[in-house]
Design an enzyme around this catalytic site. Sequence first.
Site, PDB file in Angstrom:
ATOM      1  N   ASN A  73     -15.202   1.267   1.207  1.00  0.00           N
ATOM      2  CA  ASN A  73     -14.114   0.502   0.957  1.00  0.00           C
ATOM      3  C   ASN A  73     -14.551  -0.874   1.067  1.00  0.00           C
ATOM      4  OD1 ASN A  73     -11.492   2.496   1.142  1.00  0.00           O
ATOM      5  ND2 ASN A  73     -12.893   2.634   3.073  1.00  0.00           N
TER       6      ASN A  73
ATOM      7  N   CYS B 253      -4.688  -2.770   2.892  1.00  0.00           N
ATOM      8  CA  CYS B 253      -5.500  -1.783   3.425  1.00  0.00           C
ATOM      9  C   CYS B 253      -5.528  -2.096   4.980  1.00  0.00           C
ATOM     10  CB  CYS B 253      -6.763  -1.582   2.848  1.00  0.00           C
ATOM     11  SG  CYS B 253      -7.956  -0.303   3.739  1.00  0.00           S
ATOM     12  N   GLY B 254      -4.967  -1.342   5.476  1.00  0.00           N
ATOM     13  CA  GLY B 254      -4.710  -1.648   7.417  1.00  0.00           C
ATOM     14  C   GLY B 254      -6.008  -1.440   8.006  1.00  0.00           C
ATOM     15  N   THR B 255      -6.869  -0.626   7.678  1.00  0.00           N
ATOM     16  CA  THR B 255      -8.124  -0.246   8.282  1.00  0.00           C
ATOM     17  C   THR B 255      -9.184  -1.548   7.801  1.00  0.00           C
ATOM     18  OG1 THR B 255      -8.954   1.335   6.577  1.00  0.00           O
ATOM     19  CG2 THR B 255      -7.745   2.039   8.788  1.00  0.00           C
ATOM     20  N   GLY B 256      -8.967  -1.803   6.399  1.00  0.00           N
ATOM     21  CA  GLY B 256      -9.989  -2.764   5.819  1.00  0.00           C
ATOM     22  C   GLY B 256      -9.370  -4.135   6.617  1.00  0.00           C
TER      23      GLY B 256
ATOM     24  N   ASN C 124     -13.191   4.825   8.848  1.00  0.00           N
ATOM     25  CA  ASN C 124     -13.528   4.762   7.575  1.00  0.00           C
ATOM     26  C   ASN C 124     -14.628   3.884   7.293  1.00  0.00           C
ATOM     27  OD1 ASN C 124     -11.600   3.494   7.593  1.00  0.00           O
ATOM     28  ND2 ASN C 124     -10.209   4.225   6.061  1.00  0.00           N
TER      29      ASN C 124
ATOM     30  N   GLU D  21     -10.489  -0.279  -2.434  1.00  0.00           N
ATOM     31  CA  GLU D  21     -10.293   1.235  -1.655  1.00  0.00           C
ATOM     32  C   GLU D  21     -11.227   2.323  -2.472  1.00  0.00           C
ATOM     33  OE1 GLU D  21      -7.420   2.474   0.954  1.00  0.00           O
ATOM     34  OE2 GLU D  21      -6.040   0.947   0.183  1.00  0.00           O
ATOM     35  N   ARG D  22     -12.085   2.892  -1.709  1.00  0.00           N
ATOM     36  CA  ARG D  22     -12.649   4.054  -2.311  1.00  0.00           C
ATOM     37  C   ARG D  22     -11.771   5.342  -2.731  1.00  0.00           C
ATOM     38  NH1 ARG D  22     -15.812   7.438   2.623  1.00  0.00           N
ATOM     39  NH2 ARG D  22     -13.762   7.577   3.955  1.00  0.00           N
TER      40      ARG D  22
ATOM     41  N   ASN E 298       0.999  -1.133   0.022  1.00  0.00           N
ATOM     42  CA  ASN E 298      -0.107  -0.091   0.070  1.00  0.00           C
ATOM     43  C   ASN E 298       0.968   1.176  -0.254  1.00  0.00           C
ATOM     44  OD1 ASN E 298      -2.614   1.009   2.410  1.00  0.00           O
ATOM     45  ND2 ASN E 298      -2.459   1.659   0.120  1.00  0.00           N
TER      46      ASN E 298
ATOM     47  N   CYS F 236      -5.461   5.792   7.434  1.00  0.00           N
ATOM     48  CA  CYS F 236      -4.844   4.792   6.851  1.00  0.00           C
ATOM     49  C   CYS F 236      -4.037   3.722   7.998  1.00  0.00           C
ATOM     50  CB  CYS F 236      -4.245   5.280   5.498  1.00  0.00           C
ATOM     51  SG  CYS F 236      -3.349   3.687   4.749  1.00  0.00           S
ATOM     52  N   GLY F 237      -4.310   2.586   7.882  1.00  0.00           N
ATOM     53  CA  GLY F 237      -3.416   1.920   8.859  1.00  0.00           C
ATOM     54  C   GLY F 237      -2.195   1.686   8.351  1.00  0.00           C
ATOM     55  N   ASN F 238      -2.162   1.255   7.179  1.00  0.00           N
ATOM     56  CA  ASN F 238      -0.734   0.956   6.531  1.00  0.00           C
ATOM     57  C   ASN F 238       0.118   2.479   6.695  1.00  0.00           C
ATOM     58  OD1 ASN F 238      -0.784  -1.812   5.897  1.00  0.00           O
ATOM     59  ND2 ASN F 238      -2.282  -1.239   4.114  1.00  0.00           N
TER      60      ASN F 238
ATOM     61  N   HIS G 237     -16.278   0.351   5.812  1.00  0.00           N
ATOM     62  CA  HIS G 237     -15.860  -0.730   5.169  1.00  0.00           C
ATOM     63  C   HIS G 237     -16.965  -1.662   5.112  1.00  0.00           C
ATOM     64  CE1 HIS G 237     -11.447  -0.122   5.233  1.00  0.00           C
ATOM     65  NE2 HIS G 237     -11.804   0.572   6.579  1.00  0.00           N
TER      66      HIS G 237
END
Length: 292
Positions: free
Chosen positions: A193, A220-223, A160, A211-212, A11, A71-73, A162
Amino acid sequence: MKFSKMHGIGNDYIYVNCFEETVSEPEKVSVVLSDRHKGVGGDGLVLIMPSDIADFRMRIFNADGSEAMMCGNATRCIGKYVYDMGLTDKTDITLETNSGIKYLKLYLKDNKVDSVTVDMGKAILVPKDIPVNSDLDRFVSQPVEICGRTWDITCVSMGNPHAVIFTEGVAELDLEKIGPHFENHELFPDRVNTEFAEVIDEHTLNMRVWERGSGETFACGTGTCATVVAAVLNGICKQDEEVLVHLRGGDLRITYKSDGTVLMTGPAEYVFEGTVSDEFINKAKENVVCRS
């Protein structure tokens, strides 16, 4: 303008140290620099900034110019950047994001950051807060018809929105075709996302993500966090037990704790450093139309 190219398991973003640089119209700069043919190339632009309430602040813009909550990453990459570049000597730092303060623990190897654990905060499960256009208390395994097929969708916010789908044959899905239909579905007022996950066992998942604002990304970290939360809600995985998630760009380790918080651990990598001319940016910005 000086920048650093970094990635968290594929990412990839363009990072700018705003202790030293000033970025005007960052939404347009993100569109210009994210272009993989005419720019630097990346999933977006990340600004590393001073904060009045934390050690550092981040702003993140997608490749289409829209601003993301976090963004987690990218949080892991910021942890590596600020330590390796000497902006801090602490291995426990706080990071202000548009979805609140995140807590990072840095793990060192040869006095450089090798991996980072991020306390991502509590998962949000109430549909109106995700947001999802639904009157349900939780949106778990709800059938939704998209692209002529019924998908069982579980919705989670990690700051965000998901939409998570558990299905077989994830590697064969045509995300370029179906991804935009999920992202822009009327269920999701702020777009969404979308994660497509395949269950290996109760401690292992395979996942791809749309990802949107950026399309399919390598990770995607949050994903990934949202997917593990969704797996627990669907009885696939258990709280307080670490889950290994395989993504196109690499692996993340996620724990959904019984207090509702989510821990994410993974690597962060430098790619290169560079300089882009103000003349190029200003000329390119003239023709940019961003998605708000």
